[in-house]
Design a protein around this motif. Sequence first.
Motif, PDB file in Angstrom:
ATOM      1  N   ALA A 207       0.805  -1.126   0.107  1.00  0.00           N
ATOM      2  CA  ALA A 207      -0.017   0.068  -0.074  1.00  0.00           C
ATOM      3  C   ALA A 207       0.932   1.181   0.175  1.00  0.00           C
ATOM      4  CB  ALA A 207      -0.940  -0.005   1.194  1.00  0.00           C
ATOM      5  N   ILE A 208       0.763   2.116  -1.213  1.00  0.00           N
ATOM      6  CA  ILE A 208       1.760   3.497  -1.140  1.00  0.00           C
ATOM      7  C   ILE A 208       0.625   4.284  -0.439  1.00  0.00           C
ATOM      8  CG2 ILE A 208       2.509   5.015  -2.530  1.00  0.00           C
ATOM      9  CD1 ILE A 208       3.707   2.072  -2.774  1.00  0.00           C
ATOM     10  N   ALA A 209       1.198   4.680   0.731  1.00  0.00           N
ATOM     11  CA  ALA A 209       0.256   5.697   1.557  1.00  0.00           C
ATOM     12  C   ALA A 209       1.013   7.030   1.797  1.00  0.00           C
ATOM     13  CB  ALA A 209      -0.025   5.258   2.940  1.00  0.00           C
ATOM     14  N   VAL A 210       0.626   7.954   0.641  1.00  0.00           N
ATOM     15  CA  VAL A 210       1.291   9.298   0.498  1.00  0.00           C
ATOM     16  C   VAL A 210       0.244  10.427   0.682  1.00  0.00           C
ATOM     17  CG1 VAL A 210       2.456  10.873  -1.191  1.00  0.00           C
ATOM     18  CG2 VAL A 210       2.823   8.416  -1.306  1.00  0.00           C
ATOM     19  N   ALA A 211      -0.709  10.559   0.128  1.00  0.00           N
ATOM     20  CA  ALA A 211      -1.759  11.654   0.347  1.00  0.00           C
ATOM     21  C   ALA A 211      -2.643  11.384   1.662  1.00  0.00           C
ATOM     22  CB  ALA A 211      -2.676  11.777  -0.882  1.00  0.00           C
ATOM     23  N   THR A 212      -2.885   9.973   1.846  1.00  0.00           N
ATOM     24  CA  THR A 212      -3.693   9.600   3.003  1.00  0.00           C
ATOM     25  C   THR A 212      -3.257   7.982   3.087  1.00  0.00           C
ATOM     26  OG1 THR A 212      -5.791   9.435   4.052  1.00  0.00           O
ATOM     27  CG2 THR A 212      -5.721   8.670   1.609  1.00  0.00           C
ATOM     28  N   ASP A 213      -3.652   7.528   4.310  1.00  0.00           N
ATOM     29  CA  ASP A 213      -3.269   6.292   4.669  1.00  0.00           C
ATOM     30  C   ASP A 213      -4.404   5.367   4.380  1.00  0.00           C
ATOM     31  OD1 ASP A 213      -2.235   4.143   5.750  1.00  0.00           O
ATOM     32  OD2 ASP A 213      -1.544   4.709   7.556  1.00  0.00           O
ATOM     33  N   PRO A 237       5.861   8.363   3.096  1.00  0.00           N
ATOM     34  CA  PRO A 237       7.083   9.340   2.969  1.00  0.00           C
ATOM     35  C   PRO A 237       7.615   9.300   4.393  1.00  0.00           C
ATOM     36  CG  PRO A 237       5.267  10.347   1.666  1.00  0.00           C
ATOM     37  CD  PRO A 237       4.641   9.088   2.523  1.00  0.00           C
ATOM     38  N   PRO A 238       8.779   9.751   4.396  1.00  0.00           N
ATOM     39  CA  PRO A 238       9.495   9.971   5.686  1.00  0.00           C
ATOM     40  C   PRO A 238       8.652  10.515   6.721  1.00  0.00           C
ATOM     41  CG  PRO A 238      11.309  10.110   4.159  1.00  0.00           C
ATOM     42  CD  PRO A 238       9.787  10.131   3.261  1.00  0.00           C
ATOM     43  N   GLY A 239       7.794  11.736   6.168  1.00  0.00           N
ATOM     44  CA  GLY A 239       7.194  12.604   7.222  1.00  0.00           C
ATOM     45  C   GLY A 239       5.669  12.200   7.531  1.00  0.00           C
ATOM     46  N   GLY A 240       5.730  11.082   6.661  1.00  0.00           N
ATOM     47  CA  GLY A 240       4.102  10.409   7.014  1.00  0.00           C
ATOM     48  C   GLY A 240       2.982  10.648   5.931  1.00  0.00           C
ATOM     49  N   ALA A 241       2.027  10.131   5.704  1.00  0.00           N
ATOM     50  CA  ALA A 241       0.961  10.319   4.900  1.00  0.00           C
ATOM     51  C   ALA A 241       0.224  11.462   5.235  1.00  0.00           C
ATOM     52  CB  ALA A 241       0.115   8.943   4.572  1.00  0.00           C
ATOM     53  N   LYS A 242       0.182  12.546   4.174  1.00  0.00           N
ATOM     54  CA  LYS A 242      -0.280  13.663   4.567  1.00  0.00           C
ATOM     55  C   LYS A 242      -0.536  14.509   3.043  1.00  0.00           C
ATOM     56  CE  LYS A 242       3.741  16.122   5.982  1.00  0.00           C
ATOM     57  NZ  LYS A 242       4.661  16.933   6.915  1.00  0.00           N
ATOM     58  N   PRO A 280      -0.481  11.410  -5.180  1.00  0.00           N
ATOM     59  CA  PRO A 280      -0.805  11.916  -6.400  1.00  0.00           C
ATOM     60  C   PRO A 280      -0.737  11.249  -7.761  1.00  0.00           C
ATOM     61  CG  PRO A 280       1.149  12.925  -4.946  1.00  0.00           C
ATOM     62  CD  PRO A 280       0.816  11.667  -4.386  1.00  0.00           C
ATOM     63  N   MET A 281      -1.421  11.488  -8.651  1.00  0.00           N
ATOM     64  CA  MET A 281      -1.463  10.812  -9.889  1.00  0.00           C
ATOM     65  C   MET A 281      -0.025  10.855 -10.566  1.00  0.00           C
ATOM     66  SD  MET A 281      -1.706  11.306 -13.387  1.00  0.00           S
ATOM     67  CE  MET A 281      -2.290  12.605 -14.278  1.00  0.00           C
ATOM     68  N   GLY A 282       0.606  11.858 -10.466  1.00  0.00           N
ATOM     69  CA  GLY A 282       1.981  12.116 -10.908  1.00  0.00           C
ATOM     70  C   GLY A 282       2.928  10.996 -10.329  1.00  0.00           C
ATOM     71  N   LEU A 283       2.851  10.789  -9.009  1.00  0.00           N
ATOM     72  CA  LEU A 283       3.705   9.790  -8.438  1.00  0.00           C
ATOM     73  C   LEU A 283       3.295   8.410  -8.709  1.00  0.00           C
ATOM     74  CD1 LEU A 283       5.655   8.923  -6.132  1.00  0.00           C
ATOM     75  CD2 LEU A 283       4.059   8.417  -4.525  1.00  0.00           C
ATOM     76  N   ALA A 284       1.933   8.251  -9.185  1.00  0.00           N
ATOM     77  CA  ALA A 284       1.658   6.732  -9.692  1.00  0.00           C
ATOM     78  C   ALA A 284       2.070   6.577 -11.172  1.00  0.00           C
ATOM     79  CB  ALA A 284       0.170   6.626  -9.781  1.00  0.00           C
ATOM     80  N   LEU A 285       2.224   7.747 -12.013  1.00  0.00           N
ATOM     81  CA  LEU A 285       2.922   7.575 -13.174  1.00  0.00           C
ATOM     82  C   LEU A 285       4.389   7.218 -13.159  1.00  0.00           C
ATOM     83  CD1 LEU A 285       2.286   8.310 -16.361  1.00  0.00           C
ATOM     84  CD2 LEU A 285       3.478  10.303 -15.923  1.00  0.00           C
ATOM     85  N   LEU A 286       5.055   7.873 -12.034  1.00  0.00           N
ATOM     86  CA  LEU A 286       6.452   8.044 -12.228  1.00  0.00           C
ATOM     87  C   LEU A 286       6.901   6.698 -11.648  1.00  0.00           C
ATOM     88  CD1 LEU A 286       7.519  11.428 -10.769  1.00  0.00           C
ATOM     89  CD2 LEU A 286       7.334  10.672 -12.974  1.00  0.00           C
ATOM     90  N   LEU A 287       5.924   6.059 -10.758  1.00  0.00           N
ATOM     91  CA  LEU A 287       6.226   4.939  -9.995  1.00  0.00           C
ATOM     92  C   LEU A 287       6.188   3.798 -10.975  1.00  0.00           C
ATOM     93  CD1 LEU A 287       6.947   3.440  -7.345  1.00  0.00           C
ATOM     94  CD2 LEU A 287       4.451   3.154  -7.119  1.00  0.00           C
TER      95      LEU A 287
END
Length: 317
Positions: A207-213, A237-242, A280-287
């Motif tokens: 589970a990629i938890a970036v914008a929310t968990d 991310p290191p700072g947590g999902a937010k 973010p949609m951009g992260l999904a594309l880059l991933l």
Amino acid sequence: DELRELLSVLRFDLARDQTHVQERLQLLMAVAGLRHDEHAVTSGADWVAKQVRAGHRTLILDMVKAAVDTLGLRAGPARAVLSIATLKPDPVADDADYAIDWVNRFDGPDDFTKRRPLPPATWTQLQMDIEAAPTRLPLGTAAISITGSIRLAPAFLTGAAFRMVTGADLAVLQRGQLWSTSEPYDAPQPPTIHEHYLDQGDELAVAIAVATDPTEDVLDYLREQQTPVSRLLALTPPGGAKDRSIPDSATANALAIGIRDVVRRATRKAPRIHLFIAGPMGLALLLGHRWNRLRPTVVYEDVRTAQGYEVAFTIQA
């Protein structure tokens, strides 16, 4: 006779308001390798108005190129345009090198509720259309801009269709910034790992938890569906999902590579990966673009039904 000739060619385009025109212009400037911030758009529009006032009836290419250099608008390479629209019409679809229009083939009355194909359309058909896109672009195309409106699973699939090993350089406009797969970064950014054991099989869930968990929702889904996974890795991310936890393209690339490397290590003995994305949609594309040397991957979409998720695509990684 002169009046009739004028009226035969005179057209008033009343269907586009200023916001629509500016959005389309920003997208076209971005994919043309130009700056596309508000100041750049204003500078370009002011230059065109100046030419009109000076009585220039025709703007030739050399004049436009000179203006781009004089105004300092050049930002990067011009790109081929791939338009993929599933939620709402893409304002630059008519200018795209190739366009996939699934707006009327997704279920829901508006772009906030459209989350899955409307039968008889299927995820499999959409996967075939997206995976065929590389062969529909001009031969030798390397730099590509993705425009349109798609959710996370199709965005990941698009990145995978133009995987890094093919030499493609993808870019997408994300919150006014151009996120590009070629953006330099200092070092991969390893995500924070949270492990949850299910002992239902030998496959791996991520589970990629970036914008929310989404961890609890994903765990509920995996248990209810008896998905044959041994554990779930929730990566943040290191700072947590937010919200806005990824500020720019360089950070997105660094995190995408950090996520991929963690999954590579975790999946050595797992025959298959089950992937859930909240970011973010951009992260999904880059991933998706970096998703190589991994196991076959089942990508899920959040469809907001009683079961929460459904299988969208299976990707050979």
